[in-house]
Each structure stands twice: as C-alpha cells, then as structure tokens.
Design an enzyme around this catalytic site. Structure first.
Site, PDB file in Angstrom:
ATOM      1  N   GLY A 183       0.888  -1.242   0.113  1.00 54.32           N
ATOM      2  CA  GLY A 183      -0.064   0.034   0.155  1.00 54.32           C
ATOM      3  C   GLY A 183       0.653   1.394   0.140  1.00 54.32           C
ATOM      4  CG  HIS A 184       4.062   3.878   1.929  1.00 51.82           C
ATOM      5  ND1 HIS A 184       5.244   4.059   1.873  1.00 51.82           N
ATOM      6  CD2 HIS A 184       3.436   4.939   2.636  1.00 51.82           C
ATOM      7  CE1 HIS A 184       5.490   5.485   2.263  1.00 51.82           C
ATOM      8  NE2 HIS A 184       4.215   5.564   2.785  1.00 51.82           N
ATOM      9  CG  PHE A 185       3.095   5.173  -2.206  1.00 51.57           C
ATOM     10  CD1 PHE A 185       1.705   5.394  -1.880  1.00 51.57           C
ATOM     11  CD2 PHE A 185       4.331   5.775  -1.977  1.00 51.57           C
ATOM     12  CE1 PHE A 185       1.968   6.724  -0.777  1.00 51.57           C
ATOM     13  CE2 PHE A 185       4.298   6.703  -1.067  1.00 51.57           C
ATOM     14  CZ  PHE A 185       3.016   7.143  -0.350  1.00 51.57           C
TER      15      PHE A 185
END
Length: 145
Positions: A48-50
């Site tokens: 999720g990052h990223f």
C-alpha cells in the site's frame, strides 16, 4: 562484534513483519551501535505504500532506529529479559532521501544521555553514504509486570 538475526531476536521482542534490524555490525555498549536493514519488495508495507513505486515509510525508518537502540540498551544492561523498552518521544525526525526495495539501510544510534531508566539517543539511517533519515528520541526502560 557482529550480531545475526537469530541473536537479535534473543535481545528484542520484535518479530516479522515488524522486526526491522537484520544484523548488528558494530556495538560499543553504553555508547553506540551500527546495524543494517535490507529492504525487500516482499515486505507488507509495500502493498500500500505505494504499489506503483514502493517507498519505505519514514515512520518505519524511525522504528528501525528505535529497535537498534533497544538492542544497544539490552547489551549495555547485560539483559532486558525482565524489562521492556518503550519509546517516549521522537524529536526532529527528518527524511532526506527515498528508501526503496533493494536498498540497504545502514542505521547508527548513539546514546546522548542516560539517567536512571530514561535513555536519549541520536540516530541516522544512510543509504549508499547519503543520509536518508535522522532523529533524536527518548526511551524508558520499565520492569515487566
């Protein structure tokens, strides 16, 4: 004195996916410590990052600094089996370079002050000789209850 991942797990309670120190390269008890974290794309934060451009979150760089400092505390005290190390403050955290999968974070922490159960540190993360992050922080050592 090199400390490998197996021994690191004897000194601090962190485990995957939150163990952020892979090896200690040098330690001078009551003074300083240097270690590394090899950053890999398989780590859960990168989902999720990223997703399109994985970047190591700054807070995890600070956590890696704090974990390395906890190893220094444990080695300085001789053991922390009956103690817990808690982060109290983070001061002047600065992030100067992106850290991404494939990088090796070289982490260095120095004891600035120690009074009773409160320890103050200065720490840096470098990648390829460039400062990626720096911070000062304070930790409290408490007896386990």
């Amino acid at each position: 004195m090199i400390i490998d991942i197996t021994e690191i797990m004897d000194w601090i309670p962190h485990r995957y996916p939150f163990l952020l120190v892979d090896r200690v390269l040098k330690i001078d008890p009551n003074k300083s410590i240097t270690g590394i974290k090899n950053v890999t794309v398989n780590e859960p934060q990168f989902t999720g990052h990223f997703p399109a451009r994985p970047v190591m979150p700054g807070v995890l760089m600070v956590e890696a600094m704090a974990q390395l400092a906890a190893i220094l505390v444990a080695k300085s005290l001789g053991s922390t089996k009956n103690k817990e190390v808690f982060l109290m403050t983070i001061e002047n955290a600065k992030f100067r370079r992106i850290v991404q999968p494939g990088d090796t974070m070289h982490i260095h922490a120095v004891i600035d002050q120690q009074r009773a159960n409160v320890w103050k540190f200065s720490s840096t993360v470098t990648v390829e000789g460039e400062i990626a992050a720096e911070s000062k922080f304070t930790a409290m050592i408490k007896d386990k209850t």
